[in-house]
Design a protein around this motif. Sequence first.
Motif, PDB file in Angstrom:
ATOM      1  N   ARG A   1       0.848  -1.191   0.000  1.00  0.00           N
ATOM      2  CA  ARG A   1       0.000   0.000   0.000  1.00  0.00           C
ATOM      3  C   ARG A   1       0.885   1.244   0.000  1.00  0.00           C
ATOM      4  O   ARG A   1       1.912   1.287   0.641  1.00  0.00           O
ATOM      5  CB  ARG A   1      -0.893   0.039   1.229  1.00  0.00           C
TER       6      ARG A   1
ATOM      7  N   GLU B   1      -2.308   5.744   1.003  1.00  0.00           N
ATOM      8  CA  GLU B   1      -3.344   4.782   1.397  1.00  0.00           C
ATOM      9  C   GLU B   1      -3.248   4.455   2.883  1.00  0.00           C
ATOM     10  O   GLU B   1      -4.270   4.370   3.570  1.00  0.00           O
ATOM     11  CB  GLU B   1      -3.197   3.486   0.607  1.00  0.00           C
ATOM     12  N   GLN B   2      -2.038   4.284   3.377  1.00  0.00           N
ATOM     13  CA  GLN B   2      -1.852   3.957   4.790  1.00  0.00           C
ATOM     14  C   GLN B   2      -2.352   5.104   5.674  1.00  0.00           C
ATOM     15  O   GLN B   2      -3.035   4.869   6.679  1.00  0.00           O
ATOM     16  CB  GLN B   2      -0.379   3.674   5.085  1.00  0.00           C
TER      17      GLN B   2
ATOM     18  N   GLN C   1      -0.917  -3.656   5.802  1.00  0.00           N
ATOM     19  CA  GLN C   1      -0.492  -4.319   4.576  1.00  0.00           C
ATOM     20  C   GLN C   1      -1.284  -5.606   4.308  1.00  0.00           C
ATOM     21  O   GLN C   1      -1.228  -6.155   3.220  1.00  0.00           O
ATOM     22  CB  GLN C   1       1.000  -4.635   4.628  1.00  0.00           C
TER      23      GLN C   1
END
Length: 64
Positions: free
Chosen positions: A8, A12-13, A62
């Motif tokens: 990712r 996104e994280q 993840q």
Amino acid sequence: MDKPIITRSWREQKAMLKQRFSTLLDTDFEFGEGQREKMLDRLSKKLKKTRLELKLLFDELQTY
């Protein structure tokens, strides 16, 4: 210890963490060159998590 394969993006994280922890702001994730540790310390304090718990949280992102 093997590093997890990051699947990712950082964007996104951050979005996933902000969704999970409503107290987090974009500014909590900001860091300049060589200041990643300061950002991690800031997140650790704000979320009341140890650095190990924070690492596990990022690893967990993840697997989604």
